[in-house]
Enzyme design. Structure first.
Site, short mmCIF file in Angstrom:
data_model
loop_
_atom_site.label_atom_id
_atom_site.label_comp_id
_atom_site.label_asym_id
_atom_site.label_seq_id
_atom_site.Cartn_x
_atom_site.Cartn_y
_atom_site.Cartn_z
N THR A 46 0.83 -1.20 0.00
CA THR A 46 0.00 0.00 0.00
C THR A 46 0.86 1.25 0.00
OG1 THR A 46 -1.70 -1.17 1.24
CG2 THR A 46 -1.82 1.22 1.23
N THR A 47 1.87 1.28 0.87
CA THR A 47 2.75 2.45 0.98
C THR A 47 3.56 2.64 -0.29
OG1 THR A 47 2.89 1.96 3.34
CG2 THR A 47 4.43 3.58 2.49
N TYR A 109 -12.89 -4.03 -2.70
CA TYR A 109 -14.02 -3.60 -3.53
C TYR A 109 -15.04 -4.71 -3.74
CZ TYR A 109 -17.05 -1.41 -6.86
OH TYR A 109 -18.17 -0.92 -7.47
N TYR A 135 -2.77 -10.17 4.73
CA TYR A 135 -2.80 -8.75 5.11
C TYR A 135 -4.25 -8.37 5.35
CZ TYR A 135 -2.01 -3.65 4.68
OH TYR A 135 -1.97 -2.29 4.89
N ARG A 140 -9.44 -0.33 4.41
CA ARG A 140 -9.17 -0.10 2.99
C ARG A 140 -9.93 -1.08 2.10
NH1 ARG A 140 -4.97 3.12 1.03
NH2 ARG A 140 -3.62 4.00 2.61
N LYS A 163 -0.32 -9.88 8.64
CA LYS A 163 -0.13 -8.47 8.99
C LYS A 163 -1.49 -7.94 9.41
CE LYS A 163 0.92 -3.93 7.03
NZ LYS A 163 1.26 -3.16 5.80
N ILE A 205 5.17 -4.27 10.34
CA ILE A 205 5.41 -3.78 8.98
C ILE A 205 5.00 -2.32 9.02
CG2 ILE A 205 4.73 -3.93 6.57
CD1 ILE A 205 4.52 -6.92 6.90
#
Length: 294
Positions: A46-47, A109, A135, A140, A163, A205
């Site tokens: 994501t980052t 989504y 994750y 999100r 995570k 993380i």
């Protein structure tokens, strides 16, 4: 079972320009992170703005990072998608490139039922010859990997970690209870590192460690060395900077921070836009308070 890593892994930004990935800046950033003592690197998460990288850029970023790291620390490749078939293909590609582990987000989504999550992660893990880390970040994805689902997935030989960025410590505690040590837990939230370590977590993380890699590693190592008070003190001292790094959606603030440190351009792809001036002023103030020269 050996953990993928213990301590702090940086969810690394991807230095971008209007022309694409800035690989010179990327190499410099990777080397600096390793020189600062980071325990592992996550690429194209994501980052790392994976959601707006092209397919070729995503694969090339992973392959480049593996080559640049050259075995010095584990490289964890972000290979999740809301399309299971695409995630399977990307996972196979990352395995071939030499990544040490996969970080696989829950489908976003379109989401999925818990049964669908099990089928999705099983298909990806079956395709991988490297360890897989789930994750969970429902803020999100709109999709929460529940503790009972983790317990089922923990039986898969390739699924070795999760995570956790659900933000619900009670849920994470229940996951820890149900998986019975069959899967490692890592914090996905910089403001919850100590609580998750206290539940048996193996590390974090981190977005924060883009800016403060040495301190983030030290915070974890103090905990593992038994200096709980020292580790807690560091967690609390860094909270204002952590809050500033999440004052706008990640990775907008951390990209601004790394640009201020001279590592990259402050360039993001739409729909992300540069940080608001008021938030930027607070971010720079908190960076200085933590000893960062900007």
């Amino acid at each position: 079972m050996n953990p993928i890593f213990q301590g702090a892994a940086t969810a690394l930004i991807t230095p971008l320009t209007p022309d694409g990935i800035d690989y010179t800046a990327f190499a410099r950033l990777i080397d600096w992170q390793i020189d600062q003592g980071i325990d592992a690197l996550v690429i194209a998460g994501t980052t790392g703005e994976a959601s707006t990288l092209s397919d070729d850029e995503h694969r090339d970023a992973i392959a480049f990072a593996v080559k640049q790291v050259a075995g010095r620390v584990p490289v964890i490749a972000g290979t999740g998608s809301n399309d299971t078939a695409y995630a399977v293909d990307l996972t196979r590609c990352a395995c071939q490139a030499g990544a040490d582990a996969m970080l696989v987000i829950s489908p976003y989504y379109n989401k999925a039922t818990q049964k669908g999550l099990i089928a999705n992660f099983t298909a990806i893990a079956d395709a991988s010859d490297k360890p897989v880390m789930l994750y969970n970040v429902p803020s999100r994805t709109g999709c929460n990997i529940l503790p009972a689902t983790c317990a089922v997935l923990a039986e898969h030989p390739n699924i070795v970690a999760i995570k956790e960025a659900c933000g619900d410590l009670s849920q994470i505690a229940e996951t820890a209870r149900l998986i019975q040590g069959k899967m490692d837990i890592y914090s996905g939230n910089d403001d919850q590192v100590l609580p998750i370590l206290s539940l048996g977590g193996k590390g974090v993380i981190s977005v924060l460690s883009n800016v403060l890699p040495t301190q983030t590693v030290e915070m974890c190592r103090k905990f593992f060395d038994g200096d709980i008070a020292g580790s807690t003190r560091m967690q609390l001292e860094m909270l204002p900077l952590i809050h500033a790094l999440f004052s706008e959606v990640n990775p907008i603030p951390v990209k601004a921070a790394m640009a201020a440190m001279g590592f990259c351009e402050d360039y993001l792809r739409l729909p992300l836009t540069p940080m608001e001036d008021a938030h930027r002023a607070v971010l720079l103030q908190e960076m200085r308070a933590c000893g960062v020269e900007v």
